[in-house]
Design an enzyme around this catalytic site. Structure first.
Site, short mmCIF file in Angstrom:
data_model
loop_
_atom_site.label_atom_id
_atom_site.label_comp_id
_atom_site.label_asym_id
_atom_site.label_seq_id
_atom_site.Cartn_x
_atom_site.Cartn_y
_atom_site.Cartn_z
N PHE A 94 0.81 -1.23 0.00
CA PHE A 94 0.00 0.00 0.00
C PHE A 94 0.84 1.27 0.00
O PHE A 94 0.35 2.34 -0.32
CB PHE A 94 -0.94 0.01 1.23
N GLU B 87 -5.01 -3.99 -1.97
CA GLU B 87 -6.46 -3.71 -1.93
C GLU B 87 -6.75 -2.41 -1.19
O GLU B 87 -7.84 -1.86 -1.28
CB GLU B 87 -7.22 -4.89 -1.29
N SER C 95 5.25 -7.03 3.29
CA SER C 95 5.84 -7.35 4.59
C SER C 95 6.64 -8.65 4.50
O SER C 95 6.39 -9.49 3.63
CB SER C 95 4.71 -7.52 5.62
N CYS D 259 9.76 1.45 3.50
CA CYS D 259 10.68 0.36 3.85
C CYS D 259 12.10 0.88 3.99
O CYS D 259 12.98 0.16 4.41
CB CYS D 259 10.63 -0.74 2.80
N GLU E 83 9.29 -3.99 13.06
CA GLU E 83 8.95 -2.94 12.09
C GLU E 83 7.63 -2.31 12.53
O GLU E 83 6.59 -2.95 12.49
CB GLU E 83 8.80 -3.54 10.68
P1 NAD Z 1 1.46 -6.75 3.00
O1 NAD Z 1 2.50 -7.79 3.07
O2 NAD Z 1 0.35 -6.78 3.98
O3 NAD Z 1 0.74 -6.77 1.56
C1 NAD Z 1 1.50 -6.76 0.36
C2 NAD Z 1 0.69 -7.45 -0.74
O4 NAD Z 1 0.44 -8.79 -0.38
C3 NAD Z 1 -0.67 -6.80 -0.96
O5 NAD Z 1 -0.91 -6.72 -2.35
C4 NAD Z 1 -1.64 -7.76 -0.27
O6 NAD Z 1 -2.89 -7.81 -0.92
C5 NAD Z 1 -0.95 -9.09 -0.37
N1 NAD Z 1 -1.20 -9.99 0.76
C6 NAD Z 1 -1.45 -9.63 2.05
N2 NAD Z 1 -1.55 -10.74 2.83
C7 NAD Z 1 -1.36 -11.80 2.04
C8 NAD Z 1 -1.34 -13.22 2.25
N3 NAD Z 1 -1.54 -13.74 3.44
N4 NAD Z 1 -1.09 -14.02 1.18
C9 NAD Z 1 -0.87 -13.50 -0.03
N5 NAD Z 1 -0.89 -12.18 -0.30
C10 NAD Z 1 -1.13 -11.33 0.72
O7 NAD Z 1 2.22 -5.34 3.02
P2 NAD Z 1 1.60 -3.88 3.13
O8 NAD Z 1 1.06 -3.69 4.51
O9 NAD Z 1 0.72 -3.59 1.97
O10 NAD Z 1 2.92 -3.00 2.92
C11 NAD Z 1 3.79 -2.66 3.95
C12 NAD Z 1 4.97 -3.60 4.00
O11 NAD Z 1 5.66 -3.59 2.76
C13 NAD Z 1 6.02 -3.17 5.03
O12 NAD Z 1 6.46 -4.30 5.71
C14 NAD Z 1 7.12 -2.56 4.18
O13 NAD Z 1 8.41 -2.58 4.78
C15 NAD Z 1 7.06 -3.42 2.98
N6 NAD Z 1 7.69 -2.78 1.84
C16 NAD Z 1 8.91 -3.25 1.45
C17 NAD Z 1 9.57 -2.65 0.40
C18 NAD Z 1 10.92 -3.15 -0.03
O14 NAD Z 1 11.42 -2.68 -1.05
N7 NAD Z 1 11.54 -4.08 0.67
C19 NAD Z 1 8.98 -1.58 -0.28
C20 NAD Z 1 7.72 -1.13 0.14
C21 NAD Z 1 7.09 -1.76 1.19
#
Ligand code: NAD
Length: 466
Positions: A131, A158, A208, A263, A357
């Site tokens: 997101f 989403e 994440s 991140c 985090e």
């Molecule tokens: P998230 O892991 O909750 O969701 C990421 C994606 O995975 C979304 O599209 C979501 O719909 C999907 N998803 C969620 N739960 C799932 C599951 N159980 N199975 C399959 N798909 C699933 O992350 P978020 O809250 O949207 O974003 C924040 C996180 O992203 C933070 O931890 C941040 O550090 C990380 N992030 C990392 C980078 C990087 O380059 N390393 C960059 C941006 C964000």
């Protein structure tokens, strides 16, 4: 069909709702993508990048409205949104340079015999994004994947589904053929359908660490090529020779920019020896950050509650909350999800706010006596996205650069995101898979090579190769 409501974090009001793509909707998208691949993959790269040139211009022309859209669905300020889009456009620039990068090498390996490589797309590929950067993170993936001849399915978070739809419209208007790029909306169900679909060759994921690991392992199990970037806990180390004012400004903007939902955000500040001048400057810099003015909202009511919970528990465990962002509210937007800047001091190195985090505008401070102690704390953390040092000594900076366990190192810079063509990617549990998501690693990830050996010799006896 299941639907998910989308709220604006700025005022908590509903914006839209999305229909979740289930396995059969994903299958239809893959079939269309596969059929678009037949022509797209045969289109010369010089032609493939033309829509990307036009897309970049369209995005630049529409920067204000696109940044407003990112801000509305994500909660960050419009300025932060525009900066993220501009950063993403660097990857478009990189992708449009593919025709002049001269891919592959050629060598005469024997008399009359040449070996050379040619690069081929993988097929239908996809990206699953978080997101926090509704435009930039998708832009890390699709420009390179498309320019190298793949067709692409994007599954945005989403929580921020709208910017992706606008980018898809702009790509079409820029001349990208239909179905070469599609957006599939949804949540976990959609992600699992994408992973399990045999017609998809590779998936990039950013999110994440918990989900990155799950998605990586499931994807690898299906034989797909996977690159999954995860979460982070970034350490900034300050030594006494650092300039207090420059350091404080930089540390605070790293910790609270985009409401700490980056991140690459500073999460732990480690002071080495007497850094009291820096600490005072950080405290006053933080107090000048005002929610709703120069600080956006966090993504949801749940995120606000989670972040405030960390502050609450740190306080109960005896920490000093030097700047307290709990209970922030913005006039006229009382339903928005705001957390003010927060500075937590006096915690144990193993406390949850020093290790987890938090993903909010919260900076936890630890104090140590030596740079080696600071490095030991940084090295022990399981993540490895970014680590920074503030110093005026080149030797100290070099010592840190060599020993910090992170993929992106900052020297007097708190958000050390490499500018393209230097690629983006972390180490350790901030990444599952091989290589970085952008730059030359991005090209390698979305392509496969053929090694061709050709013999055009005039006489059969010219060499031994048959
Ligand atoms: P998230 O892991 O909750 O969701 C990421 C994606 O995975 C979304 O599209 C979501 O719909 C999907 N998803 C969620 N739960 C799932 C599951 N159980 N199975 C399959 N798909 C699933 O992350 P978020 O809250 O949207 O974003 C924040 C996180 O992203 C933070 O931890 C941040 O550090 C990380 N992030 C990392 C980078 C990087 O380059 N390393 C960059 C941006 C964000």
């Amino acid at each position: 069909m299941r639907t998910i409501p989308v709220y604006s974090p700025l005022d908590g009001q509903p914006l839209e709702s999305i229909e979740v793509a289930d396995a059969s909707a994903v299958d239809i998208a893959v079939t269309r993508s596969r059929s678009a691949f037949e022509n797209w993959s045969q289109t010369p790269v010089k032609e493939r990048v033309q829509p990307l040139f036009r897309f970049k211009q369209r995005v630049e022309t529409e920067m204000d409205s696109l940044a407003q859209l990112v801000s509305a669905e994500n909660g960050k300020t419009v300025g932060e949104a525009a900066a993220g889009i501009a950063k993403g456009l660097e990857v478009v620039e990189f992708a449009t340079a593919l025709p002049v990068m001269g891919q592959g090498g050629k060598l005469e390996v024997s008399r009359g015999v040449d070996c050379f490589t040619r690069s081929y797309p993988l097929g239908v590929v996809g990206g699953i994004t978080p997101f926090n950067f509704p435009a930039m993170v998708p832009l890390w993936m699709f420009p390179i994947a498309l320019a190298t001849g793949n067709t692409f399915l994007l599954k945005p978070s989403e929580q921020v589904p709208l910017t992706s739809v606008r980018m898809a419209e702009l790509l079409l208007e820029s001349g990208l053929p239909e179905d070469v790029f599609q957006v599939v909306q949804g949540d976990r169900e959609t992600v699992e359908a994408l992973i399990d679909h045999p017609g998809i060759a590779a998936l990039g994921f950013v999110g994440s660490t918990r989900v990155a690991r799950l998605v990586y392992e499931r994807g690898i199990g299906t034989g797909k090529r996977m690159l999954c970037l995860g979460g982070a806990k970034n350490h900034l180390v300050v030594v006494p020779d650092a300039d207090p004012e420059i350091t404080a400004k930089n540390v605070v903007s790293s910790a609270v920019g985009c409401a700490g939902q980056r991140c690459m955000a500073a999460s732990v500040l480690i002071t080495v020896g007497d850094c009291s001048a820096v600490m005072e400057a950080i405290e006053s810099e933080m107090k000048a950050v005002i929610p709703g003015e120069n600080l956006g909202a966090v993504i949801s009511a749940e995120a606000k509650e989670r972040i405030e919970g960390y502050i609450e528990r740190a306080e109960s465990a005896g920490a000093s909350i030097l700047v307290d962002g709990r209970g922030a509210s913005v006039e006229g937007k009382e339903e928005g999800f705001y957390v003010g800047p927060t500075l937590i001091d006096g915690v144990d190195v193993s406390s949850e706010c020093a290790c987890d985090e938090i993903f909010g505008p919260v900076l936890t401070v630890l104090h140590v006596d030596s740079l080696d102690e600071a490095l030991a704390i940084e090295n022990e953390n399981p993540y490895g996205n970014a680590a920074s040092i503030y110093t005026t000594s080149g030797a100290t900076a070099r010592y840190f650069e060599d020993r910090a366990s992170a993929g992106m190192i900052g020297i007097n810079i708190g958000v050390p995101v490499p500018r393209e063509p230097f690629s983006f990617g972390g180490w350790n549990e901030s990444r599952f898979g091989i290589g970085d998501i952008t730059g030359e690693d991005g090209i390698r990830f979305w392509t496969q090579q053929k090694k061709i050996t050709q013999k055009w010799s005039a006489s059969a006896a010219q060499n031994w190769m048959s």
